[in-house]
Design an enzyme around this catalytic site. Structure first.
Site, PDB file in Angstrom:
ATOM      1  N   HIS A   1       0.803  -1.231   0.000  1.00 34.28           N
ATOM      2  CA  HIS A   1       0.000   0.000   0.000  1.00 34.28           C
ATOM      3  C   HIS A   1       0.831   1.275   0.000  1.00 34.28           C
ATOM      4  CE1 HIS A   1       0.953  -0.059   4.281  1.00 34.28           C
ATOM      5  NE2 HIS A   1       0.652   1.215   4.286  1.00 34.28           N
TER       6      HIS A   1
HETATM    7  C1  UD1 Z   1      -2.281   5.183   6.018  1.00 34.11           C
HETATM    8  C2  UD1 Z   1      -0.991   5.659   6.701  1.00 34.11           C
HETATM    9  C3  UD1 Z   1       0.062   4.553   6.581  1.00 34.11           C
HETATM   10  C4  UD1 Z   1      -0.481   3.237   7.142  1.00 34.11           C
HETATM   11  C5  UD1 Z   1      -1.762   2.881   6.397  1.00 34.11           C
HETATM   12  C6  UD1 Z   1      -2.386   1.591   6.911  1.00 34.11           C
HETATM   13  C7  UD1 Z   1      -0.492   8.072   6.643  1.00 34.11           C
HETATM   14  C8  UD1 Z   1       0.357   9.110   6.022  1.00 34.11           C
HETATM   15  N1  UD1 Z   1      -0.452   6.856   6.061  1.00 34.11           N
HETATM   16  O1  UD1 Z   1      -1.993   5.045   4.630  1.00 34.11           O
HETATM   17  O2  UD1 Z   1       1.198   4.934   7.342  1.00 34.11           O
HETATM   18  O3  UD1 Z   1       0.488   2.217   6.967  1.00 34.11           O
HETATM   19  O4  UD1 Z   1      -2.720   3.954   6.575  1.00 34.11           O
HETATM   20  O5  UD1 Z   1      -3.480   1.225   6.152  1.00 34.11           O
HETATM   21  O6  UD1 Z   1      -1.180   8.351   7.616  1.00 34.11           O
HETATM   22  N2  UD1 Z   1      -9.451   4.540   2.000  1.00 34.11           N
HETATM   23  C9  UD1 Z   1     -10.634   3.847   1.927  1.00 34.11           C
HETATM   24  N3  UD1 Z   1     -11.220   3.452   3.101  1.00 34.11           N
HETATM   25  C10 UD1 Z   1     -10.674   3.753   4.315  1.00 34.11           C
HETATM   26  C11 UD1 Z   1      -9.465   4.450   4.351  1.00 34.11           C
HETATM   27  C12 UD1 Z   1      -8.852   4.832   3.176  1.00 34.11           C
HETATM   28  O7  UD1 Z   1     -11.144   3.580   0.855  1.00 34.11           O
HETATM   29  O8  UD1 Z   1     -11.264   3.369   5.351  1.00 34.11           O
HETATM   30  C13 UD1 Z   1      -8.802   4.991   0.764  1.00 34.11           C
HETATM   31  C14 UD1 Z   1      -8.808   6.501   0.701  1.00 34.11           C
HETATM   32  O9  UD1 Z   1      -9.854   6.973  -0.035  1.00 34.11           O
HETATM   33  C15 UD1 Z   1      -7.474   6.863   0.112  1.00 34.11           C
HETATM   34  C16 UD1 Z   1      -6.636   5.622   0.289  1.00 34.11           C
HETATM   35  O10 UD1 Z   1      -7.460   4.584   0.777  1.00 34.11           O
HETATM   36  O11 UD1 Z   1      -7.568   7.150  -1.252  1.00 34.11           O
HETATM   37  C17 UD1 Z   1      -5.507   5.895   1.209  1.00 34.11           C
HETATM   38  O12 UD1 Z   1      -5.944   6.198   2.553  1.00 34.11           O
HETATM   39  P1  UD1 Z   1      -5.075   7.134   3.538  1.00 34.11           P
HETATM   40  O13 UD1 Z   1      -5.623   7.090   4.897  1.00 34.11           O
HETATM   41  O14 UD1 Z   1      -4.899   8.451   2.910  1.00 34.11           O
HETATM   42  O15 UD1 Z   1      -3.640   6.494   3.570  1.00 34.11           O
HETATM   43  P2  UD1 Z   1      -3.156   4.985   3.548  1.00 34.11           P
HETATM   44  O16 UD1 Z   1      -2.547   4.712   2.233  1.00 34.11           O
HETATM   45  O17 UD1 Z   1      -4.244   4.067   4.018  1.00 34.11           O
END
Ligand code: UD1
Length: 392
Positions: free
Chosen positions: A233
């Site tokens: 991820h």
């Molecule tokens: C975040 C953390 C990372 C951690 C990871 C675990 C930061 C900078 N990054 O990254 O350190 O290892 O979480 O998963 O804080 N999304 C969904 N559903 C959700 C959450 C996210 O669909 O419940 C999608 C969002 O729309 C987004 C993508 O996943 O486009 C990324 O989510 P985001 O929380 O921004 O960062 P992660 O890549 O999950």
């Protein structure tokens, strides 16, 4: 005294949950501190920023780990780094002013960790300028790669905190090198491993292996088919087409040897859709199986029984070390060097041939573990003890 803990994204839940249990145990008198600073109970208040919000990324972890419902939910959702961080800053401040805890506890390296530590560092409860103490669970880890958003969050958070709870020796050295006074640093072990130890037995009862068709039957007996488990991820791995397709090419080669189970993170799934990557494996071998992200118990079961884990996650490097399962980390660096020097982890980088080579080397390795110091299921008790010691 009152502690306010913050969770926001998936890895936070496993790190904070055992600390809440240790606070409950302390309040119930079922663990004693040495020397006992008295028996004043600890009030606890849980804030969920909502950085992760889906049932599969958040709610299922509350259910699996038996975490109490948050006392406040900020509902920030997704966004750019600046937008998400700003929204947490804005929504956390009034909660802090209303609750006025003695200590704010943040964990890990996600945007919620930094944002809430920053609010607490600058808050003033009244004209006397009083603010809460701030404690960081999993302090001191460094990849020395400032292009990773998590590294920026780690460094900035540590420098805002009053108590730094460290999981491994490298953390102590990093913090001292950055000029953090020794009396702020506490080597306590790993609360994520507390959780793993608590739920390992329950994970062995999960039926996820059966539902994924990983149980073979022959002559009336059942055995687990060999398989590899993949998670990906990191933006640096999945947001760049060339890197991502290179990693998937490596997976195709590995999956010709044994099936690869791939619970895809929402970020990764989105990238697969936008880069129009339809099928992770086109090989004629056992292939790859893409699933939804899994709950904690099912994922722990899959990790425990895998022949090999391939990942770019931080926590999984530690969990596989504790389980004694060979791990290939698809990154150029790790902020958790003890998993390489003492554990089962091997860094491969992101080049396809290097990943396949590392996987083959790790598959030839025997399963076996030697847990790093204090990864013993009691880190959360040490944290409660250290916090209690600051409020005599
Ligand atoms: C975040 C953390 C990372 C951690 C990871 C675990 C930061 C900078 N990054 O990254 O350190 O290892 O979480 O998963 O804080 N999304 C969904 N559903 C959700 C959450 C996210 O669909 O419940 C999608 C969002 O729309 C987004 C993508 O996943 O486009 C990324 O989510 P985001 O929380 O921004 O960062 P992660 O890549 O999950």
């Amino acid at each position: 005294m009152k502690i306010l803990s913050v969770v926001g994204a998936r890895p936070n839940f496993m790190k904070i949950s055992p600390i809440i249990s240790a606070i409950d145990a302390y309040n119930a008198g079922s663990f004693t501190l040495s020397p006992s600073p008295g028996r004043e109970k600890i009030d606890h208040f849980l804030v969920h920023t909502g950085q992760h919000y889906d049932r599969i990324m958040s709610e299922s972890f509350f259910q699996d780990l038996g975490i109490c419902q948050p006392d406040a939910s900020l509902g920030v959702g997704s966004g750019t780094h600046a937008g998400q961080t700003a929204e947490i800053l804005r929504r956390f401040e009034p909660v802090l002013l209303e609750e006025r805890p003695d200590l704010v506890l943040v964990a890990g390296d996600v945007n919620s960790t930094l944002a809430c530590a920053l609010v607490a560092a600058k808050i003033s409860y009244g004209s006397n300028g009083k603010r809460p103490l701030i404690a960081h669970v999993e302090a001191g880890l460094r990849s020395f790669d400032r292009t990773m958003p998590e590294e920026v969050n780690r460094v900035a958070t540590d420098h805002l905190c009053d108590l730094l709870f460290v999981t491994e020796q490298s953390g102590i050295e990093n913090l001292k090198r950055e000029g953090i006074p020794e009396e702020k640093i506490f080597f306590v072990g790993n609360t994520m491993i507390d959780t793993l130890m608590l739920f390992r037995e329950r994970a062995s009862q999960s039926d996820v292996l059966k539902s994924l068709g990983l149980i073979e039957r022959s002559n009336g007996s059942e055995r687990i088919s060999p398989y590899a488990l993949l998670t990906l991820h990191r933006p640096s791995n999945v947001d760049n087409r060339e890197t991502f397709t290179g990693i998937l090419d490596a997976m195709e080669k590995i999956s010709a040897r044994l099936p690869v189970v791939f619970p895809a993170h929402p970020r990764t799934r989105k990238q697969m859709d936008s880069l129009q990557i339809q099928n992770v494996s086109r090989s004629s071998g056992p292939g790859a199986m893409v699933t939804e992200p899994l709950g904690y118990i099912d994922f722990l079961c899959l990790m425990s029984n895998a022949k090999l884990v391939l990942t770019d996650s931080g926590g999984i490097q530690e969990e596989t070390t504790c389980l004694g399962v060979p791990c290939v980390t698809i990154r150029e660096n790790t902020e958790r060097p003890v998993t390489v020097t003492q554990g089962t982890n091997l860094l491969s980088g992101v080049k396809p041939d290097a990943i396949v080579d590392a996987a083959n080397r790790q598959l030839a390795r025997q399963k076996g573990n030697s847990a790093p110091e204090f990864w013993d299921g009691r880190a959360s008790y040490r944290i409660v003890e250290a916090i209690r010691g600051r409020f005599p």
